[in-house]
Scaffold this motif. Sequence first.
Motif, mmCIF file in Angstrom:
data_model
loop_
_atom_site.group_PDB
_atom_site.id
_atom_site.type_symbol
_atom_site.label_atom_id
_atom_site.label_comp_id
_atom_site.label_asym_id
_atom_site.label_seq_id
_atom_site.Cartn_x
_atom_site.Cartn_y
_atom_site.Cartn_z
ATOM 1 N N GLY A 1 15.805 7.551 -23.098
ATOM 2 C CA GLY A 1 16.956 7.816 -23.027
ATOM 3 C C GLY A 1 18.218 8.153 -23.235
ATOM 4 O O GLY A 1 18.472 7.652 -23.848
ATOM 5 N N THR A 2 18.973 8.532 -23.170
ATOM 6 C CA THR A 2 20.764 8.442 -22.633
ATOM 7 C C THR A 2 21.312 7.210 -22.104
ATOM 8 O O THR A 2 21.902 6.870 -22.745
ATOM 9 C CB THR A 2 21.142 9.637 -22.079
ATOM 10 N N ALA A 3 19.698 6.684 -21.903
ATOM 11 C CA ALA A 3 20.232 5.088 -21.059
ATOM 12 C C ALA A 3 20.917 4.139 -22.547
ATOM 13 O O ALA A 3 21.404 3.418 -22.198
ATOM 14 C CB ALA A 3 19.064 4.063 -20.408
ATOM 15 N N ALA A 4 20.351 4.268 -23.644
ATOM 16 C CA ALA A 4 21.002 3.395 -24.866
ATOM 17 C C ALA A 4 22.562 4.012 -25.369
ATOM 18 O O ALA A 4 23.493 3.044 -25.953
ATOM 19 C CB ALA A 4 20.583 4.205 -26.141
ATOM 20 N N GLY A 5 22.677 5.063 -24.476
ATOM 21 C CA GLY A 5 24.620 5.524 -24.313
ATOM 22 C C GLY A 5 24.821 6.387 -25.567
ATOM 23 O O GLY A 5 25.958 6.209 -25.646
ATOM 24 N N LEU A 6 24.380 6.829 -26.579
ATOM 25 C CA LEU A 6 24.498 7.979 -27.065
ATOM 26 C C LEU A 6 24.696 8.172 -26.618
ATOM 27 O O LEU A 6 24.322 10.245 -27.993
ATOM 28 C CB LEU A 6 23.090 7.540 -28.560
ATOM 29 N N VAL A 7 25.875 9.505 -26.032
ATOM 30 C CA VAL A 7 25.856 10.182 -25.694
ATOM 31 C C VAL A 7 27.870 10.381 -25.958
ATOM 32 O O VAL A 7 28.467 8.741 -25.308
ATOM 33 C CB VAL A 7 26.288 10.277 -24.143
ATOM 34 N N GLY A 8 28.594 11.384 -26.789
ATOM 35 C CA GLY A 8 29.887 11.591 -27.057
ATOM 36 C C GLY A 8 30.377 11.874 -28.057
ATOM 37 O O GLY A 8 29.288 12.413 -29.395
ATOM 38 N N SER A 9 31.567 12.082 -28.386
ATOM 39 C CA SER A 9 32.107 12.131 -30.385
ATOM 40 C C SER A 9 30.840 12.111 -31.587
ATOM 41 O O SER A 9 30.419 10.545 -31.108
ATOM 42 C CB SER A 9 33.402 12.335 -30.302
ATOM 43 N N TYR A 10 31.492 12.121 -32.385
ATOM 44 C CA TYR A 10 30.616 12.261 -33.952
ATOM 45 C C TYR A 10 30.858 10.381 -33.350
ATOM 46 O O TYR A 10 30.178 9.953 -34.585
ATOM 47 C CB TYR A 10 30.631 12.912 -34.780
ATOM 48 N N GLY A 11 31.644 10.105 -33.554
ATOM 49 C CA GLY A 11 33.074 9.313 -34.256
ATOM 50 C C GLY A 11 32.016 8.002 -32.989
ATOM 51 O O GLY A 11 31.659 7.187 -33.044
ATOM 52 N N ARG A 12 32.389 8.551 -31.543
ATOM 53 C CA ARG A 12 31.318 7.510 -30.528
ATOM 54 C C ARG A 12 30.225 7.100 -30.544
ATOM 55 O O ARG A 12 29.807 5.759 -31.220
ATOM 56 C CB ARG A 12 32.417 7.290 -28.969
ATOM 57 N N VAL A 13 29.637 8.262 -31.062
ATOM 58 C CA VAL A 13 27.822 7.394 -31.092
ATOM 59 C C VAL A 13 27.819 6.570 -32.887
ATOM 60 O O VAL A 13 26.628 6.254 -32.758
ATOM 61 C CB VAL A 13 27.126 9.423 -31.409
ATOM 62 N N ALA A 14 28.663 7.087 -34.258
ATOM 63 C CA ALA A 14 28.347 6.289 -34.774
ATOM 64 C C ALA A 14 28.459 5.064 -34.415
ATOM 65 O O ALA A 14 27.979 4.272 -34.810
ATOM 66 C CB ALA A 14 28.984 7.087 -35.489
ATOM 67 N N ASP A 15 29.597 4.434 -33.929
ATOM 68 C CA ASP A 15 30.289 3.167 -33.759
ATOM 69 C C ASP A 15 29.237 2.770 -32.644
ATOM 70 O O ASP A 15 28.807 1.631 -33.185
ATOM 71 C CB ASP A 15 31.513 3.248 -32.809
ATOM 72 N N GLY A 16 28.501 3.369 -32.298
ATOM 73 C CA GLY A 16 27.526 2.888 -31.084
ATOM 74 C C GLY A 16 26.611 2.546 -32.111
ATOM 75 O O GLY A 16 25.254 1.466 -31.753
ATOM 76 N N PHE B 1 23.110 16.379 -35.665
ATOM 77 C CA PHE B 1 23.121 14.625 -36.054
ATOM 78 C C PHE B 1 22.694 14.354 -37.442
ATOM 79 O O PHE B 1 23.568 13.549 -37.819
ATOM 80 C CB PHE B 1 21.622 13.873 -35.145
ATOM 81 N N ALA B 2 22.450 14.756 -38.291
ATOM 82 C CA ALA B 2 22.114 15.575 -39.655
ATOM 83 C C ALA B 2 23.169 14.999 -40.699
ATOM 84 O O ALA B 2 23.443 14.534 -41.228
ATOM 85 C CB ALA B 2 20.592 16.009 -40.515
ATOM 86 N N GLU B 3 23.803 16.963 -39.439
ATOM 87 C CA GLU B 3 24.762 17.042 -41.160
ATOM 88 C C GLU B 3 25.741 16.567 -40.733
ATOM 89 O O GLU B 3 27.397 15.712 -40.742
ATOM 90 C CB GLU B 3 25.541 17.723 -40.592
ATOM 91 N N ARG B 4 26.409 15.776 -39.411
ATOM 92 C CA ARG B 4 28.053 15.046 -38.980
ATOM 93 C C ARG B 4 27.612 13.436 -38.685
ATOM 94 O O ARG B 4 29.207 13.187 -38.727
ATOM 95 C CB ARG B 4 27.668 15.709 -37.261
ATOM 96 N N VAL B 5 26.607 12.733 -37.558
ATOM 97 C CA VAL B 5 26.423 11.536 -37.632
ATOM 98 C C VAL B 5 26.222 10.468 -38.892
ATOM 99 O O VAL B 5 26.564 9.760 -39.439
ATOM 100 C CB VAL B 5 25.714 11.200 -36.582
ATOM 101 N N PHE B 6 24.973 10.859 -39.916
ATOM 102 C CA PHE B 6 24.579 10.820 -41.304
ATOM 103 C C PHE B 6 25.096 10.200 -42.245
ATOM 104 O O PHE B 6 25.592 9.119 -42.361
ATOM 105 C CB PHE B 6 23.570 11.469 -41.671
ATOM 106 N N PRO B 7 26.479 11.034 -42.381
ATOM 107 C CA PRO B 7 27.594 11.074 -43.586
ATOM 108 C C PRO B 7 28.687 9.670 -42.623
ATOM 109 O O PRO B 7 29.022 8.647 -43.806
ATOM 110 C CB PRO B 7 28.198 11.614 -43.792
ATOM 111 N N ARG B 8 28.467 8.944 -41.260
ATOM 112 C CA ARG B 8 29.202 8.512 -41.293
ATOM 113 C C ARG B 8 28.904 6.556 -41.050
ATOM 114 O O ARG B 8 29.510 6.042 -40.683
ATOM 115 C CB ARG B 8 29.685 8.796 -39.142
ATOM 116 N N VAL B 9 27.630 7.013 -41.181
ATOM 117 C CA VAL B 9 26.817 5.583 -40.693
ATOM 118 C C VAL B 9 26.016 5.732 -41.728
ATOM 119 O O VAL B 9 25.512 3.873 -42.069
ATOM 120 C CB VAL B 9 25.884 5.950 -39.560
#
Length: 349
Positions: free
Chosen positions: A298-313, A339-347
């Motif tokens: 689950g969240t142990a992977a650390g993908l919790v945060g702002s869109y930019g922070r999740v994209a960085d992770g 996620f598709a709308e906000r994170v896909f474009p960043r990564v």
Amino acid sequence: MTAHPLRFGVWAPVHGSRAARHDPDEPHDASWARNRALVLEAEALGYDSVLVAQHTVNPYDESRDQLEAWTASAALAAVTRRIEIIAAIKPGLIHPVVLAKMALQIEHVSEGRFGLNLVNAWNRAEFEQAGLPFPAHDERYAYGREWIALVERLLRGERVSFEGRHFRVEDYQLRPAGTYRARPSIYVGGESEPARALVADHGDVWFINGQPLDAVTGLIADLESRPAARGRLRYGLSAFVIARETDAEAEDEFARLLELSRRDEKLRAETRARTDAASVMFAKTDAAAAYHVGTNGGTAAGLVGSYGRVADGIRAFHAVGIALFMLQFQPFEAEMRRFAERVFPRVRA
């Protein structure tokens, strides 16, 4: 290590919610109708894969519905056009000849978009209550190794004669085979030593449970040090994602789900009682249950945060070798869209 293209998948909600079972924003629904609609939407949004976990009975609450993985995967193969369908399989439940035939049929229906995910089971009750053997951990992996060695040859369309400790097959060949590629993809889960040896010898992709970057880096380094796997394997990571405009908003949602999940402690205790104590996944996730949500790490992977922070992770995991992110959300449909709308474009720039 070869840099593989970044891909995203979703866990089908085969037994309902992934984080908390008392969430008013996501009532329990493990129906075929919901799974069909969710996977079709995931495909339209640009997700690359869907993982359909295999359970005969809901492993967390036997009073609730449970989608059947292989019949559902065949149906999904027929109604989708692009997304990869990955069905989990527990070798102790199905003979390798029968399973290989089923896999080849789904491969044919999907026109080359099928993969099977080999898992060697952790839920004792699923087997024992059906009168099926549930050997000790390492013995299940020995069985699984003989099982997948047979399945792989049959998937390639080879004529197989084999006599081993668990199976005897005489002059067996399956058709159609090789219509779209040499064989369907083989994903392998598990982090114990027998699991690592198995994926090194027979897997195409190793599924790693959600955990921090340094732990994932060490796991990949271990597999890449093994001659059978070096440079050949690809790597996938399970992760529960909570992404928002700001870190604070994401942490608030995390706190909400964590509080709701505490109401599931009785169900978790019942699940633990049915779980093989030698399971590495549950040894890790059980210890973290008090401060993480979601299954398989689950969240142990650390993908919790702002869109930019999740994209960085995500970029950091990709840099060490993770090519496929198999994601969980709650409420699933709304957060999958976010996620598709906000994170896909960043990564994917």
